[in-house]
Motif scaffolding. Structure first.
Motif, PDB file in Angstrom:
ATOM      1  N   ILE A   1       0.836  -1.211   0.000  1.00 42.61           N
ATOM      2  CA  ILE A   1       0.000   0.000   0.000  1.00 42.61           C
ATOM      3  C   ILE A   1       0.866   1.255   0.000  1.00 42.61           C
ATOM      4  O   ILE A   1       0.659   2.177  -0.805  1.00 42.61           O
ATOM      5  CB  ILE A   1      -0.952  -0.012   1.214  1.00 42.61           C
ATOM      6  CG1 ILE A   1      -1.958  -1.149   1.067  1.00 42.61           C
ATOM      7  CG2 ILE A   1      -1.666   1.331   1.360  1.00 42.61           C
ATOM      8  CD1 ILE A   1      -2.812  -1.376   2.299  1.00 42.61           C
ATOM      9  N   VAL A   2       1.849   1.299   0.880  1.00 46.16           N
ATOM     10  CA  VAL A   2       2.717   2.480   0.957  1.00 46.16           C
ATOM     11  C   VAL A   2       3.472   2.671  -0.356  1.00 46.16           C
ATOM     12  O   VAL A   2       3.588   3.785  -0.871  1.00 46.16           O
ATOM     13  CB  VAL A   2       3.693   2.349   2.143  1.00 46.16           C
ATOM     14  CG1 VAL A   2       4.749   3.447   2.097  1.00 46.16           C
ATOM     15  CG2 VAL A   2       2.929   2.404   3.471  1.00 46.16           C
ATOM     16  N   GLY A   3       3.960   1.565  -0.937  1.00 43.68           N
ATOM     17  CA  GLY A   3       4.678   1.653  -2.204  1.00 43.68           C
ATOM     18  C   GLY A   3       3.800   2.193  -3.316  1.00 43.68           C
ATOM     19  O   GLY A   3       4.234   3.017  -4.134  1.00 43.68           O
ATOM     20  N   ALA A   4       2.551   1.750  -3.353  1.00 50.20           N
ATOM     21  CA  ALA A   4       1.633   2.233  -4.387  1.00 50.20           C
ATOM     22  C   ALA A   4       1.323   3.713  -4.198  1.00 50.20           C
ATOM     23  O   ALA A   4       1.250   4.477  -5.162  1.00 50.20           O
ATOM     24  CB  ALA A   4       0.348   1.406  -4.348  1.00 50.20           C
ATOM     25  N   ILE A   5       1.150   4.140  -2.943  1.00 50.30           N
ATOM     26  CA  ILE A   5       0.889   5.558  -2.674  1.00 50.30           C
ATOM     27  C   ILE A   5       2.061   6.418  -3.158  1.00 50.30           C
ATOM     28  O   ILE A   5       1.877   7.457  -3.796  1.00 50.30           O
ATOM     29  CB  ILE A   5       0.645   5.781  -1.162  1.00 50.30           C
ATOM     30  CG1 ILE A   5      -0.640   5.088  -0.718  1.00 50.30           C
ATOM     31  CG2 ILE A   5       0.580   7.283  -0.841  1.00 50.30           C
ATOM     32  CD1 ILE A   5      -0.830   5.050   0.790  1.00 50.30           C
ATOM     33  N   GLN A   6       3.267   5.970  -2.864  1.00 53.94           N
ATOM     34  CA  GLN A   6       4.462   6.752  -3.193  1.00 53.94           C
ATOM     35  C   GLN A   6       4.786   6.766  -4.679  1.00 53.94           C
ATOM     36  O   GLN A   6       5.192   7.794  -5.221  1.00 53.94           O
ATOM     37  CB  GLN A   6       5.662   6.197  -2.411  1.00 53.94           C
ATOM     38  CG  GLN A   6       5.560   6.413  -0.902  1.00 53.94           C
ATOM     39  CD  GLN A   6       6.643   5.698  -0.137  1.00 53.94           C
ATOM     40  OE1 GLN A   6       7.157   4.659  -0.575  1.00 53.94           O
ATOM     41  NE2 GLN A   6       7.024   6.221   1.026  1.00 53.94           N
ATOM     42  N   THR A   7       4.612   5.630  -5.352  1.00 50.23           N
ATOM     43  CA  THR A   7       5.050   5.534  -6.756  1.00 50.23           C
ATOM     44  C   THR A   7       3.962   5.876  -7.760  1.00 50.23           C
ATOM     45  O   THR A   7       4.265   6.232  -8.900  1.00 50.23           O
ATOM     46  CB  THR A   7       5.561   4.115  -7.063  1.00 50.23           C
ATOM     47  OG1 THR A   7       4.499   3.162  -6.842  1.00 50.23           O
ATOM     48  CG2 THR A   7       6.739   3.764  -6.160  1.00 50.23           C
ATOM     49  N   GLN A   8       2.687   5.762  -7.354  1.00 49.85           N
ATOM     50  CA  GLN A   8       1.618   5.974  -8.329  1.00 49.85           C
ATOM     51  C   GLN A   8       0.769   7.196  -8.030  1.00 49.85           C
ATOM     52  O   GLN A   8      -0.262   7.418  -8.676  1.00 49.85           O
ATOM     53  CB  GLN A   8       0.743   4.717  -8.422  1.00 49.85           C
ATOM     54  CG  GLN A   8       1.554   3.485  -8.835  1.00 49.85           C
ATOM     55  CD  GLN A   8       0.679   2.307  -9.167  1.00 49.85           C
ATOM     56  OE1 GLN A   8      -0.350   2.455  -9.826  1.00 49.85           O
ATOM     57  NE2 GLN A   8       1.068   1.126  -8.705  1.00 49.85           N
ATOM     58  N   GLY A   9       1.201   7.988  -7.056  1.00 46.53           N
ATOM     59  CA  GLY A   9       0.516   9.245  -6.793  1.00 46.53           C
ATOM     60  C   GLY A   9      -0.904   9.090  -6.279  1.00 46.53           C
ATOM     61  O   GLY A   9      -1.770   9.912  -6.572  1.00 46.53           O
ATOM     62  N   LEU A  10      -1.165   8.067  -5.499  1.00 46.03           N
ATOM     63  CA  LEU A  10      -2.515   7.832  -4.981  1.00 46.03           C
ATOM     64  C   LEU A  10      -2.797   8.785  -3.825  1.00 46.03           C
ATOM     65  O   LEU A  10      -1.943   9.002  -2.976  1.00 46.03           O
ATOM     66  CB  LEU A  10      -2.659   6.383  -4.505  1.00 46.03           C
ATOM     67  CG  LEU A  10      -2.217   5.299  -5.497  1.00 46.03           C
ATOM     68  CD1 LEU A  10      -2.409   3.917  -4.887  1.00 46.03           C
ATOM     69  CD2 LEU A  10      -2.986   5.420  -6.810  1.00 46.03           C
ATOM     70  N   THR A  11      -3.997   9.340  -3.812  1.00 41.32           N
ATOM     71  CA  THR A  11      -4.314  10.332  -2.775  1.00 41.32           C
ATOM     72  C   THR A  11      -5.616  10.043  -2.039  1.00 41.32           C
ATOM     73  O   THR A  11      -6.038  10.841  -1.216  1.00 41.32           O
ATOM     74  CB  THR A  11      -4.405  11.750  -3.386  1.00 41.32           C
ATOM     75  OG1 THR A  11      -5.451  11.770  -4.367  1.00 41.32           O
ATOM     76  CG2 THR A  11      -3.086  12.164  -4.018  1.00 41.32           C
ATOM     77  N   SER A  12      -6.270   8.929  -2.317  1.00 39.59           N
ATOM     78  CA  SER A  12      -7.528   8.629  -1.643  1.00 39.59           C
ATOM     79  C   SER A  12      -7.642   7.131  -1.395  1.00 39.59           C
ATOM     80  O   SER A  12      -6.970   6.316  -2.040  1.00 39.59           O
ATOM     81  CB  SER A  12      -8.724   9.087  -2.487  1.00 39.59           C
ATOM     82  OG  SER A  12      -8.844   8.274  -3.652  1.00 39.59           O
TER      83      SER A  12
END
Length: 802
Positions: free
Chosen positions: A428-439
């Motif tokens: 989850i943290v990796g996806a937030i950081q690398t794919q610009g997820l904000t929600s």
């Protein structure tokens, strides 16, 4: 460069998740084909209990719609199971005779519900609980029969029992053991669970062995080993699952309980792998989802040439998806010479916890009633934490009692946040950081965390806040300013908590305004009408003024009167009455409407009941969020270009569906030829006659934004048109947001998805049956009801009242 051919046998959760992992690592390496036995695309099997309990629809548990396969250039061979495999020629044959060659092959055939081999097990009414079709059949049977017996008090059996109770059936669970869920729970926790389920209406027969199912052609009851019997109309078999291995066995692969694999998920045949419930690793066959996803990650690394350590087995954990019964268990939950336990029971809260310890390490966990500490204990179990320095009282204490319970922010990257889908904190943290997820919604879409039971959404939000700080996107606003809850969240809790009135919804879901507001009151009333059509009494005071008064209010404060003229067809006698009424009451405007009706505008409120009486016609519902009039051309009987009887079909559609509430107004048009004089191409449901039948168009009503309808299909008969229209109406009622027109509804759900639902004969039939049941006895002309209710007439139509 030619791509390698990768063939997946099995379109279920484990196999498709492996494909997703492969695509994430290297989307260009393989030409992928997937063989599926069922007619559906990939779906979340663990959510079937929510469908049975009316918390979710079939549509909502589809994980990968057809669009996903197309976007990833995956060939899907659906509803055509593999029946033969030649590992020498590297070829698989399907039931239809299709031969598919492969370079690499993954077997993920899953498991089937085990049907007890006893007399009567083949009778009509005996059902396993494993697939969407099983679930839909159970829902269908619940409408026809009253008494259900569920054989098996395990996870699925209890979820099936709760679902059938929710459908109004009398349900008895028959269990061979002394307590429920004996594989996951110990006796005290199993007994607590039984008491809670009995409060919800489920009956139990414990320590009973079923020896025969009674009946001739259909189930009539059960007979037990002690000679006693139980009457039943439906029997649900939930006594375990069996891996599907016959294909592999016939192909010469090594098969024991499952298809034997090594740490790299390799079978005994070259270039053939197995994952999921059909695979056996180190003598273990796993039936829970997290281990299956762990296997998929290992295989994806191997098949994309990444370094891989191999699969080392999993510590299984489970929870129950039954409202009001929270439980969690993991690891070894039986005492022995080496395994001892400590426990705590809270009689006031009806909660229980027990930890199993071996060599100063937690090896097993049982929590019931309060499962808030599951992550804390599971982390200790997985990390093999030495607890020799901890006092047992401290160990059993919850965080609020002084125990240590880390925030998700402090977890290790390997810790699982979403147990349903096996998603770790690091993912989850990796996806937030690398794919610009904000929600949270974006994280769920990208990683699948939180898109099943939803329990972990709070943890996901906490991780977003930790990683992004104030850059986290605001959660989507609720349906109004009274709540932050969305339509889906409200409807889910209406079902889950059995809320029957708007007042209960406002209170239980903690709306800021305990009376609701003008925006949410009509929405909640509509959702309740759809959720509990028989139990919920329509709350007239929650409807908009137009619907309360049964006429559109105008700028002057006066109202419109638009009588029903089915299909736009009228008679001289009706025209005379309209003229006489307009003259008598000095109606300032008489106009032919866009829907081919004659409207009287500028009518005084106090005159409405008398006008309705003198017209002796019914309401066209031209003021309501409901099925409106059907516009037609003159058709084949009078027009030299007409190919079909458009007026006749328009009248049939109107008669079939008039006075049915919908999320927004629902307009139809029927044209007898492609010239479309009834403007069928811009209607919610449009029909155009052609030489060989009828073209059907849907979603052409965008409100203030012009939307062209999309061609759904061409059918031969009027009955097919009517059935498709009924299915669309009910699906729109079930899944539409209040005040959402059909164009944005279809855009939100996806045209291909809506098309698949409406063109599936089984789902079409089920939706029409639901619609008939929901509106039975409710389709009454509102003008007549007002005229027959003197008190209602005085209350609403006296001057000064609205």
């Amino acid at each position: 460069m030619m791509k390698e051919r990768l063939l997946l046998i099995g379109n279920g959760m484990a196999g498709v998740r492996t494909i997703e992992e492969i695509l994430e690592r290297d989307s260009s390496k393989y030409e992928i084909t997937i063989i599926g036995e069922e007619k559906y695309t990939n779906y979340n099997r663990i959510m079937l209990s929510n469908v049975l309990q009316n918390k979710m629809t079939v549509d909502e548990i589809i994980t990968n719609p057809m669009q996903w396969y197309e976007e990833n250039n995956i060939k899907l061979v659906n509803h055509d199971p593999a029946v033969a495999m030649d590992t020498e020629r590297k070829e698989v044959t399907t039931e239809s005779g299709l031969k598919l060659a492969y370079d690499k092959c993954i077997i993920a055939t899953g498991s089937r519900a085990f049907i007890l081999p006893i007399e009567g097990s083949q009778l009509e009414g005996v059902i396993g609980f494993r697939t969407i079709d099983d679930t839909l059949l159970m829902l269908e049977q619940a409408k026809k029969y009253k008494r259900a017996a569920v054989i098996g008090g395990g996870l699925l059996g209890l979820e099936a029992a709760k679902g059938l109770v929710d459908q109004g059936m009398e349900v008895t669970v028959i269990h061979l053991e002394k307590w429920l869920m004996e594989t996951q729970l110990n006796e005290p926790a199993g007994n607590l669970l039984k008491k809670d389920l009995e409060k919800q209406g489920i009956q139990f027969l414990m320590e009973k062995k079923t020896t025969r199912i009674i009946g001739t052609t259909r189930v009539e009851g059960l007979e037990f080993s002690d000679g006693t019997t139980l009457e039943a109309d439906v029997v649900i078999m939930s006594v375990g699952i069996r891996p599907v291995t016959q294909l592999a066995k016939d192909a010469g692969l090594t098969v024991e309980r499952g298809i034997v694999v090594n740490d790299f998920m390799e079978t005994s045949a070259a270039d053939v792998y197995a994952v999921g419930e059909c695979a056996q690793h180190n003598n273990m066959v796993y039936g829970l989802v997290a281990p299956l996803y762990e296997q998929g990650k290992v295989l994806a690394d191997l098949l994309t040439d990444r370094p891989v350590e191999g699969y080392k087995g999993s510590t299984v954990s489970t929870s129950l998806k039954v409202s009001g019964c929270d439980l969690f268990s993991a690891g070894i939950i039986r005492e022995s010479d080496e395994v001892k336990s400590i426990e705590a029971f809270n009689g006031l809260a009806n909660s229980y916890k027990k930890l199993f310890i071996k060599d100063n390490h937690i090896v097993g966990i049982v929590l019931y009633g309060d499962v808030s500490e599951e992550n804390r204990y599971h982390k200790m179990l997985r990390d093999k934490k030495d607890i020799s320095e901890l006092n047992p009282v401290t160990l059993l204490a919850s965080a609020e009692d002084g125990g240590v319970s880390d925030s998700v922010v402090n977890w290790d990257d390997a810790d699982t946040v979403c147990g349903c889908n096996g998603v770790t904190k690091g993912t989850i943290v990796g996806a937030i950081q690398t794919q610009g997820l904000t929600s949270v919604a974006e994280v769920s879409r990208c990683t699948k965390a939180g898109n099943s039971c939803g329990k972990c959404k709070g943890d996901i939000g906490e991780l977003l806040a930790h990683v992004l700080g104030d850059k986290v996107a605001q959660a989507p606003t609720g349906i109004c300013g009274c709540t932050d809850l969305t339509r889906d969240e409200i409807v889910l809790q209406i079902h889950e908590k059995g809320l029957m009135t708007s007042k209960e919804v406002f209170k239980e879901l903690q709306f800021r305004n305990e009376e609701g507001c003008s925006k949410c009151r009509p929405a909640i009333n509509f959702y309740l009408n759809v959720a509990f059509p028989k139990e919920h009494e329509d709350e007239k005071e929650s409807r908009f003024v137009n619907e309360r008064m049964h006429g559109n209010i105008q700028k002057s404060g006066q109202f419109s009167v638009i009588p029903r003229m089915r299909g736009g067809q009228t008679t001289p006698q009706q025209l005379l009455k309209i003229a006489q009424v307009a003259e008598k009451y000095n109606v300032p405007l008489v106009k032919v409407t866009g829907s081919q009706r004659i409207g009287l505008y500028g009518v005084n409120k106090e005159d409405l009941p008398d006008i309705w009486e003198e017209l002796d016609m019914t309401s066209a519902s031209a003021y309501a969020k409901a099925v409106r009039s059907v516009k037609t051309c003159v058709g084949a009987a009078f027009c030299r270009f007409g190919t079909q009887d458009s007026m006749g079909l328009g009248i049939k559609l109107e008669e079939r569906f008039e006075y049915i509430d919908t999320p927004h107004k629902f307009k139809m048009g029927v044209s007898a030829c492609p010239r479309s004089c009834a403007e069928s191409g811009v209607k919610d449901f449009g029909v155009i006659g052609v030489e060989n039948g009828f073209q059907i168009y849907i979603g052409g009503n965008g409100g203030t934004e012009v939307k062209e309808a999309q061609l759904l299909t061409t059918v031969e008969t009027e009955q097919e048109v009517i059935d498709i229209c009924g299915a669309m109406l009910q699906y729109y009622r079930k899944t539409g947001e209040y005040a959402e027109r059909t164009a944005p509804w279809i855009e939100r759900l996806g045209f291909d998805h809506v098309k698949a639902i409406l063109l599936d004969p089984a789902q079409r039939q089920a939706l029409n049956a639901e619609l008939d049941e929901a509106v039975a006895g409710k389709r009454k002309d509102p003008w007549t009801e007002v005229r027959n209710n003197e008190n209602n007439e005085k209350e609403l139509y006296t001057v000064g009242r609205v």
